[in-house]
Write a protein that holds these residues in place. Structure first.
Motif, PDB file in Angstrom:
ATOM      1  N   GLN A  25       0.832  -1.205   0.000  1.00  0.00           N
ATOM      2  CA  GLN A  25       0.000   0.000   0.000  1.00  0.00           C
ATOM      3  C   GLN A  25       0.868   1.257   0.000  1.00  0.00           C
ATOM      4  N   ALA A  26       1.976   1.223   0.732  1.00  0.00           N
ATOM      5  CA  ALA A  26       2.883   2.372   0.759  1.00  0.00           C
ATOM      6  C   ALA A  26       3.470   2.626  -0.620  1.00  0.00           C
ATOM      7  N   GLU A  27       3.791   1.545  -1.343  1.00  0.00           N
ATOM      8  CA  GLU A  27       4.328   1.718  -2.700  1.00  0.00           C
ATOM      9  C   GLU A  27       3.276   2.302  -3.629  1.00  0.00           C
ATOM     10  N   ASP A  28       2.023   1.868  -3.483  1.00  0.00           N
ATOM     11  CA  ASP A  28       0.940   2.437  -4.295  1.00  0.00           C
ATOM     12  C   ASP A  28       0.739   3.913  -3.967  1.00  0.00           C
ATOM     13  N   LEU A  29       0.801   4.266  -2.692  1.00  0.00           N
ATOM     14  CA  LEU A  29       0.681   5.674  -2.298  1.00  0.00           C
ATOM     15  C   LEU A  29       1.827   6.503  -2.860  1.00  0.00           C
ATOM     16  N   TYR A  30       3.025   5.924  -2.856  1.00  0.00           N
ATOM     17  CA  TYR A  30       4.203   6.610  -3.396  1.00  0.00           C
ATOM     18  C   TYR A  30       4.031   6.880  -4.886  1.00  0.00           C
ATOM     19  N   GLU A  31       3.595   5.861  -5.621  1.00  0.00           N
ATOM     20  CA  GLU A  31       3.366   6.030  -7.066  1.00  0.00           C
ATOM     21  C   GLU A  31       2.296   7.090  -7.321  1.00  0.00           C
ATOM     22  N   GLY A  32       1.248   7.060  -6.526  1.00  0.00           N
ATOM     23  CA  GLY A  32       0.191   8.065  -6.663  1.00  0.00           C
ATOM     24  C   GLY A  32       0.681   9.462  -6.373  1.00  0.00           C
ATOM     25  N   THR A  33       1.539   9.577  -5.366  1.00  0.00           N
ATOM     26  CA  THR A  33       2.103  10.884  -5.020  1.00  0.00           C
ATOM     27  C   THR A  33       2.953  11.425  -6.161  1.00  0.00           C
ATOM     28  N   LEU A  34       3.773  10.573  -6.749  1.00  0.00           N
ATOM     29  CA  LEU A  34       4.591  11.008  -7.888  1.00  0.00           C
ATOM     30  C   LEU A  34       3.721  11.421  -9.070  1.00  0.00           C
ATOM     31  N   HIS A  35       2.630  10.700  -9.287  1.00  0.00           N
ATOM     32  CA  HIS A  35       1.715  11.043 -10.380  1.00  0.00           C
ATOM     33  C   HIS A  35       1.063  12.405 -10.131  1.00  0.00           C
ATOM     34  N   VAL A  36       0.665  12.659  -8.889  1.00  0.00           N
ATOM     35  CA  VAL A  36       0.051  13.952  -8.550  1.00  0.00           C
ATOM     36  C   VAL A  36       1.053  15.082  -8.758  1.00  0.00           C
ATOM     37  N   ILE A  37       2.288  14.875  -8.326  1.00  0.00           N
ATOM     38  CA  ILE A  37       3.316  15.920  -8.474  1.00  0.00           C
ATOM     39  C   ILE A  37       3.588  16.199  -9.949  1.00  0.00           C
ATOM     40  N   ALA A  38       3.695  15.144 -10.747  1.00  0.00           N
ATOM     41  CA  ALA A  38       4.025  15.320 -12.165  1.00  0.00           C
ATOM     42  C   ALA A  38       2.856  15.875 -12.970  1.00  0.00           C
ATOM     43  N   SER A  39       1.636  15.648 -12.527  1.00  0.00           N
ATOM     44  CA  SER A  39       0.479  16.066 -13.334  1.00  0.00           C
ATOM     45  C   SER A  39       0.122  17.534 -13.154  1.00  0.00           C
ATOM     46  N   HIS A  40       0.496  18.135 -12.048  1.00  0.00           N
ATOM     47  CA  HIS A  40       0.132  19.533 -11.817  1.00  0.00           C
ATOM     48  C   HIS A  40       1.281  20.438 -12.212  1.00  0.00           C
ATOM     49  N   ARG A  41       1.122  21.108 -13.321  1.00  0.00           N
ATOM     50  CA  ARG A  41       2.156  22.006 -13.830  1.00  0.00           C
ATOM     51  C   ARG A  41       1.679  23.444 -13.749  1.00  0.00           C
ATOM     52  N   VAL A  42       2.611  24.327 -13.619  1.00  0.00           N
ATOM     53  CA  VAL A  42       2.324  25.751 -13.579  1.00  0.00           C
ATOM     54  C   VAL A  42       2.225  26.254 -15.010  1.00  0.00           C
ATOM     55  N   GLY A  43       1.224  27.054 -15.290  1.00  0.00           N
ATOM     56  CA  GLY A  43       1.029  27.582 -16.630  1.00  0.00           C
ATOM     57  C   GLY A  43       2.020  28.682 -16.970  1.00  0.00           C
TER      58      GLY A  43
END
Length: 76
Positions: A25-43
């Motif tokens: 579960q921690a690994e899944d949370l880690y992957e999700g966290t990386l996805h959230v960080i990479a998906s939100h970009r500043v315009g």
């Protein structure tokens, strides 16, 4: 172009939610966290370039131009 504040918030949420979960579960949370960080970009933010300068603050006292071992000689 990644959002610093969004990355900070995602990491904070990850560290709070990873307590007391299994390794899978921690690994899944880690992957999700990386996805959230990479998906939100500043315009595109035109005109946001600030010069790297330090503003000199005014002081009612003069600057110390002599060694600290002899400040009484300057006070006179």
């Amino acid at each position: 172009t990644l959002s610093f504040n969004n990355a900070r918030q995602a990491i904070q949420t990850f560290t709070l939610s990873v307590l007391g979960v299994s390794a899978a579960q921690a690994e899944d949370l880690y992957e999700g966290t990386l996805h959230v960080i990479a998906s939100h970009r500043v315009g595109t933010r035109p005109g946001r370039i600030e010069p790297r300068r330090v503003k000199r603050r005014t002081s009612k006292y003069p600057y110390l131009t002599a060694p600290r071992s002899s400040p009484k000689s300057l006070a006179a």
